[in-house]
Write a protein that holds these residues in place. Structure first.
Motif, PDB file in Angstrom:
ATOM      1  N   HIS A  40      -1.206  13.316  -0.065  1.00 20.24           N
ATOM      2  CA  HIS A  40      -1.294  12.197   0.866  1.00 20.24           C
ATOM      3  C   HIS A  40      -2.683  11.593   0.809  1.00 20.24           C
ATOM      4  O   HIS A  40      -3.669  12.290   0.512  1.00 20.24           O
ATOM      5  N   ALA A  41      -2.754  10.324   1.092  1.00 14.39           N
ATOM      6  CA  ALA A  41      -4.040   9.655   1.263  1.00 14.39           C
ATOM      7  C   ALA A  41      -4.528   9.873   2.692  1.00 14.39           C
ATOM      8  O   ALA A  41      -3.740  10.135   3.607  1.00 14.39           O
ATOM      9  N   ARG A  42      -5.815   9.757   2.866  1.00 18.69           N
ATOM     10  CA  ARG A  42      -6.433   9.853   4.186  1.00 18.69           C
ATOM     11  C   ARG A  42      -6.558   8.440   4.767  1.00 18.69           C
ATOM     12  O   ARG A  42      -7.056   7.532   4.094  1.00 18.69           O
ATOM     13  N   LEU A  43      -6.104   8.257   5.988  1.00 21.22           N
ATOM     14  CA  LEU A  43      -6.153   6.948   6.635  1.00 21.22           C
ATOM     15  C   LEU A  43      -7.116   7.000   7.813  1.00 21.22           C
ATOM     16  O   LEU A  43      -6.967   7.846   8.705  1.00 21.22           O
ATOM     17  N   THR A  44      -8.086   6.097   7.804  1.00 21.26           N
ATOM     18  CA  THR A  44      -9.039   5.994   8.909  1.00 21.26           C
ATOM     19  C   THR A  44      -9.010   4.577   9.465  1.00 21.26           C
ATOM     20  O   THR A  44      -9.067   3.606   8.705  1.00 21.26           O
ATOM     21  N   VAL A  45      -8.900   4.482  10.777  1.00 19.89           N
ATOM     22  CA  VAL A  45      -8.852   3.179  11.460  1.00 19.89           C
ATOM     23  C   VAL A  45      -9.990   3.101  12.468  1.00 19.89           C
ATOM     24  O   VAL A  45     -10.299   4.082  13.158  1.00 19.89           O
ATOM     25  N   VAL A  46     -10.601   1.928  12.543  1.00 25.30           N
ATOM     26  CA  VAL A  46     -11.683   1.672  13.491  1.00 25.30           C
ATOM     27  C   VAL A  46     -11.158   0.736  14.579  1.00 25.30           C
ATOM     28  O   VAL A  46     -10.569  -0.304  14.282  1.00 25.30           O
ATOM     29  N   PHE A  47     -11.362   1.135  15.820  1.00 29.76           N
ATOM     30  CA  PHE A  47     -10.938   0.342  16.969  1.00 29.76           C
ATOM     31  C   PHE A  47     -12.145  -0.085  17.787  1.00 29.76           C
ATOM     32  O   PHE A  47     -13.121   0.653  17.893  1.00 29.76           O
ATOM     33  N   SER A  48     -12.041  -1.258  18.376  1.00 32.42           N
ATOM     34  CA  SER A  48     -13.057  -1.745  19.293  1.00 32.42           C
ATOM     35  C   SER A  48     -12.399  -2.002  20.647  1.00 32.42           C
ATOM     36  O   SER A  48     -11.350  -2.647  20.716  1.00 32.42           O
ATOM     37  N   PRO A  49     -12.969  -1.490  21.735  1.00 29.56           N
ATOM     38  CA  PRO A  49     -12.369  -1.709  23.055  1.00 29.56           C
ATOM     39  C   PRO A  49     -12.517  -3.163  23.487  1.00 29.56           C
ATOM     40  O   PRO A  49     -13.546  -3.798  23.263  1.00 29.56           O
ATOM     41  N   TRP A  92       0.848  -1.195   0.000  1.00 30.86           N
ATOM     42  CA  TRP A  92       0.000   0.000   0.000  1.00 30.86           C
ATOM     43  C   TRP A  92       0.887   1.249   0.000  1.00 30.86           C
ATOM     44  O   TRP A  92       2.052   1.200   0.371  1.00 30.86           O
ATOM     45  N   VAL A  93       0.322   2.346  -0.424  1.00 26.80           N
ATOM     46  CA  VAL A  93       1.022   3.628  -0.418  1.00 26.80           C
ATOM     47  C   VAL A  93       0.096   4.682   0.176  1.00 26.80           C
ATOM     48  O   VAL A  93      -1.125   4.495   0.245  1.00 26.80           O
ATOM     49  N   SER A  94       0.666   5.796   0.594  1.00 32.76           N
ATOM     50  CA  SER A  94      -0.172   6.879   1.121  1.00 32.76           C
ATOM     51  C   SER A  94       0.328   8.261   0.725  1.00 32.76           C
ATOM     52  O   SER A  94      -0.237   9.262   1.161  1.00 32.76           O
ATOM     53  N   HIS A  95       1.359   8.306  -0.120  1.00 30.06           N
ATOM     54  CA  HIS A  95       1.951   9.613  -0.418  1.00 30.06           C
ATOM     55  C   HIS A  95       2.682   9.565  -1.752  1.00 30.06           C
ATOM     56  O   HIS A  95       3.357   8.582  -2.067  1.00 30.06           O
ATOM     57  N   ARG A  96       2.498  10.625  -2.519  1.00 31.10           N
ATOM     58  CA  ARG A  96       3.368  10.854  -3.683  1.00 31.10           C
ATOM     59  C   ARG A  96       4.158  12.117  -3.387  1.00 31.10           C
ATOM     60  O   ARG A  96       3.603  13.219  -3.338  1.00 31.10           O
ATOM     61  N   ASN A  97       5.471  11.954  -3.188  1.00 30.30           N
ATOM     62  CA  ASN A  97       6.262  13.096  -2.739  1.00 30.30           C
ATOM     63  C   ASN A  97       6.681  13.994  -3.899  1.00 30.30           C
ATOM     64  O   ASN A  97       6.358  13.740  -5.062  1.00 30.30           O
ATOM     65  N   CYS A 131       4.950   6.067  -1.838  1.00 27.64           N
ATOM     66  CA  CYS A 131       5.353   5.203  -0.729  1.00 27.64           C
ATOM     67  C   CYS A 131       4.339   5.327   0.403  1.00 27.64           C
ATOM     68  O   CYS A 131       3.523   6.247   0.422  1.00 27.64           O
ATOM     69  N   GLY A 132       4.376   4.382   1.323  1.00 31.12           N
ATOM     70  CA  GLY A 132       3.497   4.405   2.479  1.00 31.12           C
ATOM     71  C   GLY A 132       4.181   5.043   3.664  1.00 31.12           C
ATOM     72  O   GLY A 132       5.116   4.477   4.224  1.00 31.12           O
ATOM     73  N   VAL A 133       3.741   6.232   4.054  1.00 34.70           N
ATOM     74  CA  VAL A 133       4.410   6.979   5.125  1.00 34.70           C
ATOM     75  C   VAL A 133       3.455   7.419   6.231  1.00 34.70           C
ATOM     76  O   VAL A 133       3.908   7.915   7.265  1.00 34.70           O
ATOM     77  N   ASP A 134       2.159   7.271   6.019  1.00 33.78           N
ATOM     78  CA  ASP A 134       1.174   7.725   7.000  1.00 33.78           C
ATOM     79  C   ASP A 134       0.706   6.524   7.822  1.00 33.78           C
ATOM     80  O   ASP A 134       0.224   5.537   7.266  1.00 33.78           O
TER      81      ASP A 134
END
Length: 471
Positions: free
Chosen positions: A452-461, A277-282, A288-291
């Motif tokens: 940059h790409a936007r990264l969203t993560v879902v967490f469960s307690p 995966w990638v998240s940025h074009r510099n 490359c994936g930097v986020d």
């Protein structure tokens, strides 16, 4: 606070928004917004969850509009930056993550700052801004939704280093209980950090970047110790300006952190998964994936922070020696210099580090850091480093690929004393990159919200026990 996922994935009449900037409805459906305001995977049913988004929104002062004339920046054209940032806010408010961490936020423009404050404030967020030092013009913004979290403490970290970088630390508590136990409901607390590391313009800056992360973790440790907060999750968000092959990634892994996106997609630390995966074009055109959104649960084993630091710096030294095309024997001879014996002296060690640009520069290793490394390298403490000590401490150290060269379960770091039995941690339920092409290692030409790409993560307690390793 408990979010129940709508099993039909109903977007509530927002389907028109799903095609913003070329993003398809399938991408928007991968992570859907629940009625209570938390993002959840559409495959998660009846589970409480929270969400976190990190996004480098590309400050208009850095956005180039003409590759032939790089002095022309978006900041000179209000209509351009105003429209783009309104679209960014549209997306953020559509997703409505519990916590939003932004980098390259244009703190130097009052109109843009007011735009974000007003729109996020109207949507129920409390915002915290932090400018980079020396009036660089950009900085960080962290937004926490007031309906779901109370901010117990907010701290600002000023590195005051070569890159004028900064970080934010927030100690938050869920507004209502997330889990129940025999003694009653539990309101979860955790720490969250937002940061943006220095870009590795050349390999000699690896020390600066490593030191920035070291300062963050050192500050977190101090904050936890002073406030007796050892048993809680820690989430690190931001633009780390380095890939999974770099020194910073390896350093954080040795400290018990995991990349939430890689956990969600069952990617490992292997070379085969390094560029999935990638998240940025510099600005060089590399993707490359930097986020990252890093997670460390309270029962996660980790090395002592200082030990990880020494090992990472020895790895950087080895990389610099390899960059000079030195073999093992040549590297030892290089560090030994003109000493008559078959060993390295402290003065020769320092001279070798100076020649590979790791000391003697404003952003290099300090005198004390160099002295501490020498003491670590001199295993038997006799004042010299022989060939076997050189091999064990320096040449056999890990040398990840340089950060600027962008093209299951992850192995646990060294086991230590486990802690946090009965504490509450997080399980990673889902993680999504937008634009979705980034998840396949591609960068769409029609994507214009940011570089940059936007990264969203879902967490469960989850309630954790000493025998568990839950991500």
């Amino acid at each position: 606070m408990v979010a129940v996922v709508e099993s039909n994935g109903n977007s509530g009449g927002n389907e028109a928004n799903n095609v913003l900037n070329g993003i398809t409805t399938a991408a928007a459906a991968a992570v859907s917004r629940t009625s209570s305001g938390f993002l959840s995977s559409t495959t998660m049913l009846d589970e409480p969850c929270i969400s976190c988004t990190t996004f480098n929104i590309l400050a208009p002062i850095y956005k180039r509009l003409d590759h032939q004339n790089q002095s022309i920046r978006e900041s000179d054209f209000r209509a351009f930056w105003f429209t783009r940032n309104q679209r960014i806010l549209d997306w953020l408010l559509y997703e409505r993550s519990s916590i939003i961490c932004l980098q390259e936020f244009w703190v130097g423009n009052e109109e843009l700052v007011r735009m974000y404050e007003e729109r996020l404030g109207d949507a129920g967020y409390i915002t915290f801004q932090l400018a980079r030092t020396n009036n660089r013009g950009d900085g960080l913004l962290t937004a926490v939704h007031k309906d779901y979290f109370t901010v117990l403490n907010y701290q600002e970290l000023l590195f005051n280093d070569f890159g004028d970088r900064v970080a934010q630390l927030l100690h938050v508590q869920s507004a209502v209980p997330l889990l129940q136990c025999q003694t009653g409901d539990v309101q979860q607390e955790f720490l969250i950090v937002n940061t943006h590391l220095l870009f590795p313009h050349d390999s000699s800056l690896s020390i600066v970047r490593l030191h920035q992360v070291y300062k963050i973790l050192q500050y977190v440790e101090t904050y936890q110790r002073d406030n007796k907060l050892s048993h809680m999750p820690i989430i690190l968000c931001g633009d780390w300006n380095g890939s999974k092959r770099g020194h910073v990634y390896k350093f954080l892994r040795s400290q018990g952190f995991v990349s939430s996106y890689d956990i969600a997609h069952q990617y490992t630390d292997s070379d085969a998964d390094a560029h999935k995966w990638v998240s940025h074009r510099n600005h060089r055109g590399n993707i490359c994936g930097v986020d990252f959104i890093w997670l460390r649960n309270p029962n996660k084993s980790k090395k002592p922070l200082k030990t990880s630091w020494y090992e990472a710096v020895f790895g950087i030294i080895k990389c610099q020696l390899l960059k000079a095309s030195l073999t093992e024997n040549d590297a030892f001879a290089f560090l030994k210099a003109d000493e008559p014996g078959d060993f390295i002296t402290y003065s020769a060690f320092c001279e070798g580090l100076r020649q590979v640009n790791l000391i003697g520069l404003p952003y290099g290793l300090s005198f004390q850091q160099t002295k501490d490394l020498w003491i670590r390298a001199d295993i038997d403490g006799n004042g010299i480093v022989d060939y076997e000590e050189f091999k064990e401490r320096i040449w056999n150290s890990s040398c990840p690929e340089q950060e600027e060269q962008c093209p299951g379960s992850i192995e646990d770091p060294e086991q230590g004393k486990e802690e946090g039995e009965g504490a509450i941690g997080f399980a990673v339920k889902n993680a999504v990159l937008f634009p979705r092409e980034a998840e396949k290692g591609l960068w769409p030409e029609n994507y214009s919200l940011s570089d940059h790409a936007r990264l969203t993560v879902v967490f469960s307690p989850v309630r954790m026990h000493s025998s568990q390793q839950i991500f």
